[in-house]
Design an enzyme around this catalytic site. Structure first.
Site, PDB file in Angstrom:
ATOM      1  N   ARG A  83      38.650  42.779  52.597  1.00 17.84           N
ATOM      2  CA  ARG A  83      37.305  43.211  52.183  1.00 17.84           C
ATOM      3  C   ARG A  83      36.386  42.003  51.993  1.00 17.84           C
ATOM      4  NH1 ARG A  83      35.290  44.283  46.280  1.00 17.84           N
ATOM      5  NH2 ARG A  83      36.727  42.561  46.032  1.00 17.84           N
ATOM      6  N   HIS A  96      42.808  38.454  44.516  1.00 24.00           N
ATOM      7  CA  HIS A  96      41.698  37.587  44.129  1.00 24.00           C
ATOM      8  C   HIS A  96      42.286  36.226  43.782  1.00 24.00           C
ATOM      9  CE1 HIS A  96      38.166  35.953  42.255  1.00 24.00           C
ATOM     10  NE2 HIS A  96      37.483  37.012  42.627  1.00 24.00           N
ATOM     11  N   GLU A  98      28.323  34.862  47.765  1.00 24.72           N
ATOM     12  CA  GLU A  98      29.765  34.947  47.542  1.00 24.72           C
ATOM     13  C   GLU A  98      30.499  34.516  48.802  1.00 24.72           C
ATOM     14  OE1 GLU A  98      31.097  38.567  45.767  1.00 24.72           O
ATOM     15  OE2 GLU A  98      29.840  38.276  44.010  1.00 24.72           O
ATOM     16  N   ARG A 148      38.706  35.250  51.045  1.00 20.69           N
ATOM     17  CA  ARG A 148      39.590  35.368  49.886  1.00 20.69           C
ATOM     18  C   ARG A 148      41.059  35.183  50.219  1.00 20.69           C
ATOM     19  NH1 ARG A 148      37.145  40.115  46.047  1.00 20.69           N
ATOM     20  NH2 ARG A 148      35.514  38.743  45.299  1.00 20.69           N
ATOM     21  N   HIS A 194      43.895  42.741  43.470  1.00 21.78           N
ATOM     22  CA  HIS A 194      42.512  42.965  43.082  1.00 21.78           C
ATOM     23  C   HIS A 194      41.894  44.185  43.744  1.00 21.78           C
ATOM     24  CE1 HIS A 194      38.534  41.978  41.743  1.00 21.78           C
ATOM     25  NE2 HIS A 194      38.079  41.795  42.968  1.00 21.78           N
TER      26      HIS A 194
HETATM   27  C1  LIG Z   1      37.592  42.665  37.767  1.00 24.66           C
HETATM   28  C2  LIG Z   1      36.999  43.294  38.979  1.00 24.66           C
HETATM   29  C3  LIG Z   1      35.812  42.811  39.509  1.00 24.66           C
HETATM   30  C4  LIG Z   1      35.249  43.409  40.638  1.00 24.66           C
HETATM   31  N1  LIG Z   1      34.055  42.955  41.108  1.00 24.66           N
HETATM   32  C5  LIG Z   1      33.468  43.598  42.143  1.00 24.66           C
HETATM   33  C6  LIG Z   1      32.167  43.243  42.581  1.00 24.66           C
HETATM   34  O1  LIG Z   1      31.524  42.372  42.009  1.00 24.66           O
HETATM   35  N2  LIG Z   1      31.628  43.904  43.639  1.00 24.66           N
HETATM   36  C7  LIG Z   1      32.305  44.897  44.294  1.00 24.66           C
HETATM   37  O2  LIG Z   1      31.768  45.462  45.242  1.00 24.66           O
HETATM   38  N3  LIG Z   1      33.540  45.259  43.891  1.00 24.66           N
HETATM   39  C8  LIG Z   1      34.127  44.651  42.825  1.00 24.66           C
HETATM   40  N4  LIG Z   1      35.363  45.032  42.417  1.00 24.66           N
HETATM   41  C9  LIG Z   1      35.973  46.186  43.065  1.00 24.66           C
HETATM   42  C10 LIG Z   1      35.268  47.441  42.579  1.00 24.66           C
HETATM   43  O3  LIG Z   1      34.961  47.293  41.219  1.00 24.66           O
HETATM   44  C11 LIG Z   1      36.137  48.656  42.767  1.00 24.66           C
HETATM   45  O4  LIG Z   1      36.568  48.736  44.096  1.00 24.66           O
HETATM   46  C12 LIG Z   1      35.334  49.921  42.457  1.00 24.66           C
HETATM   47  O5  LIG Z   1      34.757  49.803  41.179  1.00 24.66           O
HETATM   48  C13 LIG Z   1      36.248  51.121  42.500  1.00 24.66           C
HETATM   49  O6  LIG Z   1      35.511  52.223  42.047  1.00 24.66           O
HETATM   50  P1  LIG Z   1      36.202  53.622  42.011  1.00 24.66           P
HETATM   51  O7  LIG Z   1      35.219  54.560  41.422  1.00 24.66           O
HETATM   52  O8  LIG Z   1      36.798  53.925  43.304  1.00 24.66           O
HETATM   53  O9  LIG Z   1      37.451  53.431  40.986  1.00 24.66           O
HETATM   54  P2  LIG Z   1      37.470  53.042  39.443  1.00 24.66           P
HETATM   55  O10 LIG Z   1      36.200  52.448  39.003  1.00 24.66           O
HETATM   56  O11 LIG Z   1      38.708  52.260  39.197  1.00 24.66           O
HETATM   57  O12 LIG Z   1      37.594  54.467  38.721  1.00 24.66           O
HETATM   58  C14 LIG Z   1      38.716  55.282  38.922  1.00 24.66           C
HETATM   59  C15 LIG Z   1      38.890  56.151  37.678  1.00 24.66           C
HETATM   60  O13 LIG Z   1      39.819  57.203  37.965  1.00 24.66           O
HETATM   61  C16 LIG Z   1      40.623  57.424  36.819  1.00 24.66           C
HETATM   62  N5  LIG Z   1      41.846  58.097  37.224  1.00 24.66           N
HETATM   63  C17 LIG Z   1      42.892  57.604  37.924  1.00 24.66           C
HETATM   64  N6  LIG Z   1      43.816  58.556  38.115  1.00 24.66           N
HETATM   65  C18 LIG Z   1      43.357  59.673  37.526  1.00 24.66           C
HETATM   66  C19 LIG Z   1      43.866  61.002  37.403  1.00 24.66           C
HETATM   67  N7  LIG Z   1      45.054  61.355  37.950  1.00 24.66           N
HETATM   68  N8  LIG Z   1      43.132  61.925  36.727  1.00 24.66           N
HETATM   69  C20 LIG Z   1      41.919  61.588  36.181  1.00 24.66           C
HETATM   70  N9  LIG Z   1      41.386  60.336  36.276  1.00 24.66           N
HETATM   71  C21 LIG Z   1      42.106  59.404  36.954  1.00 24.66           C
HETATM   72  C22 LIG Z   1      40.863  56.002  36.302  1.00 24.66           C
HETATM   73  O14 LIG Z   1      41.264  56.034  34.947  1.00 24.66           O
HETATM   74  C23 LIG Z   1      39.466  55.393  36.501  1.00 24.66           C
HETATM   75  O15 LIG Z   1      38.676  55.607  35.375  1.00 24.66           O
HETATM   76  C24 LIG Z   1      35.926  44.468  41.280  1.00 24.66           C
HETATM   77  C25 LIG Z   1      37.128  44.946  40.761  1.00 24.66           C
HETATM   78  C26 LIG Z   1      37.655  44.379  39.616  1.00 24.66           C
HETATM   79  C27 LIG Z   1      38.942  44.925  39.064  1.00 24.66           C
END
Ligand SMILES: Cc1cc2nc3c(=O)[nH]c(=O)nc-3n(C[C@H](O)[C@H](O)[C@H](O)COP(=O)(O)OP(=O)(O)OC[C@H]3O[C@@H](n4cnc5c(N)ncnc54)[C@H](O)[C@@H]3O)c2cc1C
Length: 515
Positions: free
Chosen positions: A370, A231, A116, A276, A335
């Site tokens: 990042r 992104h 990447e 990026r 993103h």
């Molecule tokens: C399209 C896309 C592609 C990506 N590709 C990559 C990749 O290939 N590699 C990489 O390293 N990163 C990638 N990223 C970034 C990475 O996916 C995210 O940074 C990571 O998944 C975040 O994980 P998280 O658990 O912190 O949050 P999330 O996976 O977003 O989960 C947070 C959860 O908290 C819930 N929530 C929010 N507020 C509340 C509340 N008040 N009460 C209860 N629940 C709540 C939300 O509904 C959600 O389900 C990508 C991001 C996107 C959008």
């Protein structure tokens, strides 16, 4: 269900990769996991395409991975934190595999590694081609469901943290059957990113930084809030979230061209695989000058596109474009949030009893930008450290605090145009000041826009403060980096007092009414 039974148990808010992994790492320690949506839905984690960065290749090393991370971070990553996290990255891949994630593997059984942007080596472990996030979440959701110590409350959102004597005392949670208080001294915020504050985003629209609002009202300190990664290649269609065309597609040789067929990245160092922020600015400038921008993979991938990137192919075809036979239109989309709740090496925030993990946290790994695929890895690694620290703090049963006020469910729609205009790919003082003046009354008003407006206000204030261009923060009025690179720290009180200087004195923000 009698919530009194859970008195004193830690509460994790959010069930993406960070929340699920923290809950699993806490087992067999009992824990409550709050998820606004059904497990796996509305999480950025499920949408991840590229994979997890880890120095697993024979030609790679921790030092190389660290060097690429620090280069992307543009002087703002904390090198000690970054080394500690990156050293643990290979074990994060192993741990996910142990939990049932089926990584794509070569004939010798080793994970296949993708390349990447801004990575000097192939080091991105992926699963199901470009369905990495979906496969990880499948395995983790299954693992959580078979772990008896994890009590999952689906369809329940955290609406407020209760703070007594400067420490966490409970969570106000609300679902379809009403609101309740979970009495606890230990809360982990794992609510993901803030893309939902922007019109153009790859994040689920409910990811608008709700956990950051909870932490802000609890008095937490934030770091590097102004740094938002755009992104460069979201599919330019009306759907929200915008489908992403993974960087790995450019890693396989796809080219960026404008509508005249000109390859405008050809003379930039790194070309299409430049960092990026560099690519996003180049695409944005093409759009500002009236051109459309396309990603052309016909020569490099051709028929191979559909097998190497099945999810991207399906998304493009769903919207009427075939990447095998035609260039597809792209534009930048909000993103990833490099900033967030400032945490230490154990994931502790500045508030006693409050931890943060995943995208909601700011560990210091990412700095001003990042490195692709470092975030899933960071979430897995840090979840272990957070869980260890949370488990080490004893459970204390306490009298359940009374609910004074349950804030309404939030809606970021009115905030999106304001923040998109002021804090997008290119920023300047005039637009940021206008945004602050528009956001302050929205935040103070107390309606559905109030909480998204509050966190947008903090981001705009942090962006105003940083009078330089660095990493993903690009100011047209301060186009160069400052002589010294300094991280930024901001609390809600500081943001409000600075914002009021730009606003009419009549906007009164009643913090007490919201606590
Ligand atoms: C399209 C896309 C592609 C990506 N590709 C990559 C990749 O290939 N590699 C990489 O390293 N990163 C990638 N990223 C970034 C990475 O996916 C995210 O940074 C990571 O998944 C975040 O994980 P998280 O658990 O912190 O949050 P999330 O996976 O977003 O989960 C947070 C959860 O908290 C819930 N929530 C929010 N507020 C509340 C509340 N008040 N009460 C209860 N629940 C709540 C939300 O509904 C959600 O389900 C990508 C991001 C996107 C959008």
């Amino acid at each position: 269900m009698n919530l009194h039974d859970f008195n004193g148990q830690p509460v994790i808010i959010g069930a993406g990769i960070a929340g699920l992994m923290t809950a699993l790492r806490l087992a067999p320690h009992p824990v409550i996991l709050l998820s606004e949506a059904p497990l796996g839905a509305q999480a950025s984690s499920t949408l991840a395409q590229g994979g997890l960065a880890a120095s697993l290749g024979e030609d790679d090393s921790t030092d190389r991975h660290l060097a690429d991370t620090l280069a992307a971070g543009d002087g703002l990553s904390d090198p000690v934190v970054a080394r500690r996290i990156i050293e643990a990255a290979p074990s994060a891949v192993e741990e996910l595999a142990r939990l049932g994630v089926r990584f794509d593997r070569a004939a010798n059984g080793a994970p296949r590694l993708g390349l990447e942007a801004a990575h000097g080596r192939r080091r991105v472990a992926h699963a199901a081609g470009d369905g990495t996030g979906r496969e990880i979440m499948r395995a983790l959701v299954e693992a959580v469901r078979r772990t008896p110590s994890i009590r999952v409350l689906e369809g329940v959102s955290a609406r407020r943290l209760i703070v007594r004597d400067d420490a966490i005392a409970g969570v106000v949670a609300a679902g379809s059957s009403g609101a309740a208080i979970l009495a606890t001294q230990r809360v982990v915020i794992a609510t993901g990113g803030i893309g939902g504050l922007f019109r153009d985003t790859s994040n689920p629209m409910r990811c608008f930084g709700h956990g950051l609002v909870l932490a802000a009202y609890a008095g937490a300190m934030f770091a590097d809030l102004e740094f938002i990664q755009f992104h460069p290649t979201a599919l330019d269609v009306p759907a929200r979230p915008m489908p992403l065309i993974s960087e790995a597609v450019r890693g396989e040789g796809a080219l960026l061209v404008n509508e005249r067929g000109e390859r405008f990245m050809a003379n930039e160092p790194g070309a299409e695989l430049a960092p990026r922020d560099v690519v996003a600015r180049a695409v944005w400038r093409q759009l500002l000058s009236g051109n459309r921008v396309f990603l052309d993979a016909r020569a490099s991938l051709g028929e191979r596109f559909a097998t190497r990137f099945p999810a991207v192919t399906a998304n493009c075809r769903k919207h009427g474009y075939d990447p095998v036979t035609q260039p597809v239109p792209v534009r930048p989309a909000a993103h990833y949030h490099m900033g967030g709740i400032a945490v230490d090496g154990a994931g502790r925030s500045s508030v006693v009893g409050l931890w943060a993990c995943g995208e909601a946290a700011c560990t210091g790994l990412h700095g001003a930008n990042r490195l692709a695929s470092n975030s899933l890895m960071e979430a897995v690694v840090c979840a272990g450290w957070v869980a260890h620290d949370v488990a080490g703090m004893p459970a204390v049963r306490s009298r359940t605090p009374r609910i004074r006020h349950t804030p309404p469910a939030s809606d970021a729609t009115r905030v999106q145009p304001i923040l998109s205009r002021a804090a997008g790919v290119l920023r300047n003082e005039e637009e940021l000041r206008k945004a602050v003046s528009a956001l302050l009354p929205l935040a103070a008003f107390g309606g559905a826009s109030s909480e998204p407006a509050l966190i947008a206000l903090m981001i705009a204030t942090a962006a105003l403060r940083r009078k330089e261009s660095r990493g993903a923060h690009s100011r047209t009025d301060y186009p160069s980096p400052a002589a010294t690179a300094e991280r930024s720290f901001l609390s809600l009180d500081e943001a409000l007092s600075e914002a009021r200087e730009f606003d009419s004195p009549r906007t009164v923000f009643d913090m007490e009414a919201r606590a």
